[in-house]
Write an enzyme that holds these catalytic residues in place. Structure first.
Site, PDB file in Angstrom:
ATOM      1  N   LYS A  20       0.933  -1.338   0.020  1.00 24.31           N
ATOM      2  CA  LYS A  20       0.005  -0.020   0.206  1.00 24.31           C
ATOM      3  C   LYS A  20       0.896   1.096   0.004  1.00 24.31           C
ATOM      4  CE  LYS A  20      -4.358  -0.260   2.110  1.00 24.31           C
ATOM      5  NZ  LYS A  20      -4.914  -0.074   3.961  1.00 24.31           N
TER       6      LYS A  20
HETATM    7  C1  E4P Z   1      -8.538   0.416   4.024  1.00 22.52           C
HETATM    8  O1  E4P Z   1      -7.657   0.030   3.468  1.00 22.52           O
HETATM    9  C2  E4P Z   1      -8.263   1.141   5.360  1.00 22.52           C
HETATM   10  O2  E4P Z   1      -7.456   0.279   6.070  1.00 22.52           O
HETATM   11  C3  E4P Z   1      -9.825   1.361   5.741  1.00 22.52           C
HETATM   12  O3  E4P Z   1     -10.868   1.118   5.076  1.00 22.52           O
HETATM   13  C4  E4P Z   1      -9.704   2.611   6.661  1.00 22.52           C
HETATM   14  O4  E4P Z   1     -11.133   2.678   7.201  1.00 22.52           O
HETATM   15  P1  E4P Z   1     -11.415   3.837   8.262  1.00 22.52           P
HETATM   16  O5  E4P Z   1     -11.917   5.260   7.712  1.00 22.52           O
HETATM   17  O6  E4P Z   1     -12.611   3.205   8.982  1.00 22.52           O
HETATM   18  O7  E4P Z   1     -10.289   3.994   9.223  1.00 22.52           O
END
Ligand code: E4P
Length: 241
Positions: free
Chosen positions: A83
């Protein structure tokens, strides 16, 4: 549509995998920090539990650092997807890692123009964060529609990974739009299963079943088809024997 679990918790991942419900996992530094465990063994365990992509996030701001982390993460397991954030440096790193055939999930996407750039840099996934947009009175789902149109117009192969999902309707709407994947916390995955009418219906069936006499409730089979089983004597045969 594929469903991913947004979690670094092994119990949650194991449980969701046992339902046959998840095709992959996404993690981020906040989720990993909550587990308070050594990072690499944790990712290795997650990869063993899930037969699909496991996103692991870089933790630097500069492209060189992201590339170095990304190359190293990619050696942990073949399921790992690196990522990178949707910044200029993140795009640079995405281009370089993708050229090395390391799959990249470009994360923290909040606009259609960012999604366009992620696709051009060669992202394998783009992660638009819809819940965090909703939190700012902006329609997160509209972003998914826009990205779907843009990627469709130019046949980009980058997959739309709907992230920051907060409730089952997000998942249903994303599926209707035709997003490739939705990633969600365990609580949302559980909420996808539950329906009060299912629980009420099951209670009623089980109560009614209890009314059947014990003798009639036998369900174990002989392992042979009914046609192979000896015919029961007729009442006439029983009388004559
Ligand atoms: C995705 O890869 C993220 O880890 C995640 O969806 C973030 O979500 P949040 O906004 O609930 O922290």
């Amino acid at each position: 549509m594929k469903l991913f679990l947004d979690s670094a918790n092994l119990k949650e991942i194991e449980e969701a995998a046992s339902w046959g419900a998840i095709d992959g996992v996404t993690t981020n530094p906040s989720l990993v920090a909550k587990e308070n465990r050594d990072f690499i063994p944790l990712i290795q365990e997650i990869c063993k539990l899930v037969n699909g992509p496991v996103s692991v996030e870089t933790t630097t701001r500069d492209a060189a650092g992201m590339v170095e982390e990304g190359r190293s993460f990619a050696t942990i397991h073949s399921n790992v997807v690196v990522k990178c954030p949707l910044t200029k440096e993140g795009l640079k790193a995405t281009r370089l890692l993708s050229a090395e055939r390391i799959r990249v999930n470009v994360t923290l996407c909040f606009s259609p123009s960012q999604a366009l750039l992620a696709a051009k840099a060669g992202a394998y996934f783009v992660s638009p964060f819809i819940g965090r947009l909703d939190d700012t009175s902006t329609d997160g789902m509209a972003l998914i529609r826009d990205i779907k149109t843009i990627y469709g117009n130019f046949r980009f192969s980058t997959q739309i990974l709907v992230a920051s999902v907060r409730h089952p309707l997000h998942v249903v709407e994303a599926a209707k739009i035709g997003a490739d994947i939705a990633t969600m916390p365990f609580s949302v995955l559980e909420a996808l299963v539950k329906h009060p009418l299912t629980d009420i219906g099951l209670d009623r069936f089980l109560r009614d079943w209890e009314k059947l006499p014990a003798q009639a409730k036998q369900w174990k089979t002989t392992g042979r088809p009914m046609s192979d089983q000896p015919a029961k004597p007729t009442s006439l045969e029983r009388v004559s024997s």
